[in-house]
Design a protein around this motif. Structure first.
Motif, PDB file in Angstrom:
ATOM      1  N   THR A   1      46.615  42.855  32.702  1.00  0.00           N
ATOM      2  CA  THR A   1      46.756  41.911  33.816  1.00  0.00           C
ATOM      3  C   THR A   1      47.054  42.636  35.132  1.00  0.00           C
ATOM      4  N   PRO A  36      43.352  36.913  36.445  1.00  0.00           N
ATOM      5  CA  PRO A  36      42.927  37.615  35.217  1.00  0.00           C
ATOM      6  C   PRO A  36      42.706  36.666  34.038  1.00  0.00           C
ATOM      7  N   VAL A  94      41.375  38.937  29.072  1.00  0.00           N
ATOM      8  CA  VAL A  94      41.605  39.075  30.496  1.00  0.00           C
ATOM      9  C   VAL A  94      40.249  39.404  31.106  1.00  0.00           C
TER      10      VAL A  94
END
Ligand code: HEM
Length: 607
Positions: free
Chosen positions: A410, A474, A592
């Motif tokens: 992230t 993300p 992500v």
């Protein structure tokens, strides 16, 4: 942050041979009855006097909308929202899913109905049960899931797995002479095998049967573990105390970029994406494992490879995710190798966590004046019979899994997207660099780096981060929630046991919310109160409500300090022959969504 296990063409590619007529015919037969009965139920609800169910797009028998998702489900759901409205129900195999795409509907899910919508999918009792209130089914200290007991009772790793780090007494890998440990290892190996053989999907396996925070169903246990994670890792005080880890990794990064700048030319760019993933690994690894992670004998690249694999397994397609409790789906996962991959990754990461925990159990460790890290804090709780929580080894591993799986990608992905946007928008880059250089000149006595105090004065940089979260969250759809009770969302009736996604990616690009949404323009936040901490439902990169990301402070601190130093220490050029408009901004991912093509840039050391 974690994400839905949604299929995409790339992850489906290895499965295609299995989606052959031979495979599909029995699958179709087996599921047809269920599928048509669930269809009847849905239609029945729609004709009642109560609120209607959100209308589904056209569906295939058995598979529902599964094959329509494509590799970027957030884009598919945006197209669906344009055609069917901002609250839509789709059917993915046997899984019923509602996707919301407006701030108003998001608020209804994440605030008005937060309690009804705050469980996570894949929990067996809700999947098999009738959708009763799961809040009442609490894990308590005994951890109700059957498998948890089996896994928790085991305390060592397989004897012959994973020499992840070696040398100078830091080794903690079970050896051949550890006979007793070996027996226990065999046991955990069996448990892991059972887990996978029974077709448990990635999240369940890798979260130690939901002993973690991110994937655990809503319960007292989840609440306690979340509090613990915040207390020991994510509180503002803790995040500040980890400044040393951020500073060390920034030093390392600036050092390596400076060396590249000294040696390089426009024809030899650096892979900034790779460097930022390594930095993010380093920060999280240091706060979790402390000295162990920093020691020379720790093989960082093996560990990073293992975490990458873990994230891939967590996000990859499995039949069982969409045909839960189906023997055929389990067989299909077995046949495609998904189950074996899961087992392999679980064994590796489990043995690794065991090795680290064992290292932290050495009595002389803290006596030697080592700075306490996350594992130390958790081990202390585990060993304290009068402590507030009865932790086991597997509870610790569940927390570690969240920390690594949630924390590394992230932060790295966010910084990579920001640098990409800045390279495409030289005006914004110049303005940001002017700000950071002025602030450091005026306030910093050590002017070789920007420190955390300096970062707090960077108003424009903070707007850049916000603007980036609008365009590149993300977790494009957040982590799926699951309703524990039926509830009403935007006038629609949503049944208990429905999976819910919020399409934060689509909301960030909605022209009804944002002026010229495709433009990267941090100034839009200049006189705006809109923030990303979960109070403004048009901007939700961290989610909102009970299941919101508990790591906003850590995530933002990691991104801002690194970014400020990249802008302060270097000027940035594109490689020979590449123009601003050539930078590829396509996203790819499972858990992500990262930039598909690595960001290659040429750093020029600032004089
Ligand atoms: C830029 C950084 C980050 C972003 C954008 C981000 C985003 C998210 C999102 C969207 C969720 C799901 C929220 C929901 O379902 O409503 C989430 C959950 C979570 N994140 Fe993060 N995250 C970041 C950093 C981190 C870090 C550094 C950690 C840990 C070290 C972390 C740990 C978690 C955990 C444990 C959850 C699950 C919370 C729960 O289910 O109760 N995240 N994150």
């Amino acid at each position: 942050m974690f994400a839905p296990s949604l299929p995409n063409p790339s992850s489906l590619a290895p499965l295609l041979p299995w989606i052959s007529p031979l495979f599909l015919i029995p699958l179709l037969c087996l599921f047809f009855i269920r599928s048509s009965s669930s269809k009847r139920e849905t239609q029945g609800a729609a004709t009642n006097n109560g609120p209607p169910v959100p209308g589904p797009p056209k569906q295939l028998p058995v598979l529902g909308n599964l094959l329509q998702l494509g590799s970027r489900p957030h884009r598919y759901f945006l197209a669906v929202a344009r055609e069917y409205g901002t609250v839509v129900q789709v059917q993915l195999g046997r899984v019923r899913m509602v996707v919301v795409t407006s701030p108003e509907a998001a608020k209804e899910v994440l605030r008005t109905n937060d309690l009804q919508c705050c469980s996570r999918p894949n929990s067996p009792e809700l999947r098999l049960g009738s959708g009763q209130d799961r809040g009442a089914q609490q894990h308590g200290q005994g951890f109700a899931f059957d498998l948890a007991g089996a896994v928790s009772s085991v305390s060592r790793s397989p004897a012959n797995t994973l020499p992840v780090f070696a040398g100078d007494g830091n080794v903690a890998v079970a050896g051949a002479d550890e006979a007793i440990a070996g027996a226990e290892c065999a046991q955990i190996g069996e448990d892991a095998t059972d887990l996978a053989a029974h077709g448990e999907a990635g999240a369940r396996t890798l979260s130690y049967n939901f002993l973690d925070v991110a994937f655990g169903p809503y319960s007292d246990y989840w609440r306690d573990m979340r509090k613990l994670l915040v207390l020991e890792l994510l509180s503002t005080r803790r995040v500040q105390s980890f400044a040393y880890a951020r500073a060390a990794e920034v030093d390392r990064l600036v050092g390596s970029l400076s060396a590249a700048a000294a040696a390089g030319s426009l024809s030899t760019p650096v892979d900034l994406s790779e460097k930022l993933y390594a930095l993010s690994d380093g920060i999280i690894g240091t706060v979790a494992f402390g000295k162990t992670y920093m020691s020379d004998s720790f093989d960082r690249s093996s560990f990073q490879g293992m975490m990458d694999e873990t994230l891939r397994v967590l996000g990859s397609f499995t039949f069982e995710d969409f045909f839960p409790s189906s023997t055929l789906a389990r067989c299909a996962d077995f046949a495609t190798g998904a189950a074996a991959r899961r087992r392999r990754v679980f064994r590796k990461i489990d043995a690794f966590f065991d090795a680290v925990i064992d290292k932290h159990l050495e009595p002389e460790r803290l006596a030697a004046g080592v700075q306490e890290d996350l594992v130390d804090a958790l081990v202390k709780l585990w060993k304290d019979p009068d402590g507030p929580l009865a932790l086991s080894r597997d509870n610790i591993k569940g927390i570690l899994m969240d920390t690594f799986a949630g924390g590394i990608d992230t932060c790295a992905v966010t910084t990579i997207w920001i640098m990409s946007e800045l390279m495409r928008n030289p005006r914004v880059m110049r303005k940001a660099q002017a700000e950071v250089r002025a602030v450091v000149r005026n306030n910093n006595d050590n002017n070789s780096r920007v420190n955390e105090e300096g970062v707090q004065r960077l108003k424009y940089l903070k707007m850049i981060v916000k603007e980036n979260f609008r365009l590149h969250p993300p977790g494009t759809l957040l982590i799926p929630r699951e309703t524990m009770q039926s509830c009403e969302i935007a006038g629609y009736s949503v049944d208990a046991g429905t999976r819910i996604h919020v399409n934060v990616w689509a909301m960030g690009r909605d022209p009804a919310i944002w002026d010229r949404p495709e433009e990267f323009c941090p100034e839009r936040f200049e006189d705006s109160q809109v923030d990303f901490r979960g109070l403004h439902f048009e901007l939700l990169p961290f989610g909102s409500g009970r299941r919101a990301c508990p790591a906003v402070a850590m995530g933002v601190a990691n991104v801002e300090l690194v970014l400020a130093n990249l802008l302060y220490c270097f000027d940035w050029e594109l490689p020979d022959g590449v123009k601003e408009g050539d930078i590829d901004m396509e996203e790819t991912g499972q858990l992500v969504f990262r930039k598909k093509v690595a960001l290659l840039l040429v750093p020029v050391k600032r004089q």
